[in-house]
Design an enzyme around this catalytic site. Sequence first.
Site, PDB file in Angstrom:
ATOM      1  N   LYS A 199      17.070  -3.942   4.482  1.00 19.74           N
ATOM      2  CA  LYS A 199      16.744  -4.977   3.695  1.00 19.74           C
ATOM      3  C   LYS A 199      15.855  -4.369   2.600  1.00 19.74           C
ATOM      4  O   LYS A 199      14.403  -4.553   3.036  1.00 19.74           O
ATOM      5  CB  LYS A 199      16.369  -6.073   4.347  1.00 19.74           C
ATOM      6  N   GLU A 274       4.118  -1.001   9.614  1.00 18.63           N
ATOM      7  CA  GLU A 274       3.449  -0.376   8.646  1.00 18.63           C
ATOM      8  C   GLU A 274       2.754  -0.940   7.804  1.00 18.63           C
ATOM      9  O   GLU A 274       3.350  -1.604   6.655  1.00 18.63           O
ATOM     10  CB  GLU A 274       4.145   1.070   8.086  1.00 18.63           C
ATOM     11  N   CYS A 308      -0.385   1.862  -0.123  1.00 25.69           N
ATOM     12  CA  CYS A 308      -0.908   1.376   0.950  1.00 25.69           C
ATOM     13  C   CYS A 308      -2.075   2.174   1.402  1.00 25.69           C
ATOM     14  O   CYS A 308      -3.237   1.712   2.083  1.00 25.69           O
ATOM     15  CB  CYS A 308      -0.068   1.370   2.196  1.00 25.69           C
ATOM     16  N   GLU A 405      -7.199  -6.195   0.344  1.00 26.50           N
ATOM     17  CA  GLU A 405      -6.185  -5.208  -0.109  1.00 26.50           C
ATOM     18  C   GLU A 405      -5.992  -5.900  -1.335  1.00 26.50           C
ATOM     19  O   GLU A 405      -5.169  -7.218  -1.371  1.00 26.50           O
ATOM     20  CB  GLU A 405      -5.099  -5.213   0.785  1.00 26.50           C
TER      21      GLU A 405
END
Length: 503
Positions: A199, A274, A308, A405
């Site tokens: 997906k 992750e 990331c 973040e």
Amino acid sequence: MPHMTPASPSPGAATRDFLTQEHGLFIGGKWATALAGKRFDVFDPATGERIATAAAGEAADIDAAVAAARAAFNGPWAKFTAAERGKVIWKLAELIERHAQELAELEVLDNGQPLAVAQYVVNHIVPEFFRYYAGWPTKIEGATIPTSPQGRRPGEVLSFTLREPLGVVGAITPWNAPLPMLMVKLAPVLATGCTLVLKPAELTPLTALRVAQLAAEAGVPDGVFNVVTGFGETAGAALAAHPGVDKIAFTGSTEVGRSIVRAAAGNLKKVSLELGGKSPVIVFPDAVLEQVIPGAARACFFLQGQNCMAGTRLYVHEKVHDRVVDGVARIARGMQLGHGLDPASQFGPLISAEQRERVRGFVEAGRREGGELVCGGTAPERPGWFFEPTVFARMHADMTPVKNEIFGPVLCVQSFGDDELERVAAEANATIYGLSGSVWTRDIGLAMQMVRRIDSGQVSVNMHAALDPAMPFGGNRQSGWGREFGKEGLEPYLKTKGVSVAW
Ligand code: NAP
Ligand code: MG
């Protein structure tokens, strides 16, 4: 003020042709319309214009894809020899190279990244990754174990382990680097003999659909690689909760990662994650500044900071602080913003209007909380979701942009003095994340001390985010569970069976 390039150049004929097709879901080797008949728009983030539509798969489509993946797992795929699996993976690498320009253009149009970045990814990173994993099927081995169960003596029992493919894998991926995200799931799935339902992110579904065609052409049997485009809350959630899925491999935000874990609890499927990062870049005064300055700029601004591993917290020794900040800011100001297909463009847009507002909110918080805005901080007046590369100096640990973040081009600089090694090391680890990080110094002893202290899945010295197919990659703390890449990257897709034979 960064330079802006003019409007969008047009892609090649193969890309235009792909964009005009009415894309379906790829299930069991065939294109299918979403059962509920819904579709969604796909946008070019550099113009804000619609470039394609995709099928909005939902729970019923996930059911069909999981059934196809199960049939392939039990059927034709299980008959492939290890060497044959390796051959198919290698062939896919070749096809990706053959269609590199088209894939790169699709990635640019879907995600916004500069063409040079996409070309490097498609010509080097992706095929090299597949080729690395093409070598693994023939080397997945169990062990013989010296056992003596139930009083058996040596020679009366033989014990060994079988390494078997885990089964049907569901993968859910983000939009920031669509092809590499697909590659890290698909390559070990094929190497181990698992099957996959992917997906992709709703914001960037295009290259996954093209790779599904290429995988079929490479000889991947029907049902081994299925793509269900759609939204996270519907298709993604159904995949994560599906009782017929043996494992979920998720890349995305820490927040959604938590919901994946909850959804997986129903059948206790295996989970690898992750997740996010907020990586430190630590510069000592003896470092080679000609390398530090471009390295720190790239660490933060690569993929417009939507990365990331982004090195978004820069700690610089006070002796070199001003030179490093000036140098990084000069690079940021000089970056050519523009449409990724324009060869002059070095810095693309953010993925969406929503993401840009999120970034703007963090920049405003940084200003409000007393950060010194050295450059950037605004969105240029033009179509598309651009935001200038931004540098804040004089930041400290408890400021909002330092703790969170941002997933955008915002660098937060802090300085440190002599005898502050402990403080810097503690601050490097003072977020919920532990994904990447780098240390810049010529003193190898100091570098190794810092390598030991930084609690993250990856630390690089005199470079940032040193990825390689052979090197395990993944997060500590709330940056994830498990490792991808390298030999370790096979583990999440294998199960071990202990076998003892008495005679
Ligand atoms: P996200 O919002 O967590 O989405 C990631 C994927 O999860 C998308 O496909 C999304 O679908 C789907 N999703 C959303 N809600 C879901 C739900 N309830 N159930 C199942 N799936 C769901 O992350 P993003 O904004 O796309 O990506 C940015 C994040 O990814 C950052 O935190 C970044 O650090 C992280 N990331 C980590 C790595 C790594 O290797 N550690 C690499 C890249 C990115 P839709 O968006 O289509 O709705
Ligand atoms: Mg898009």
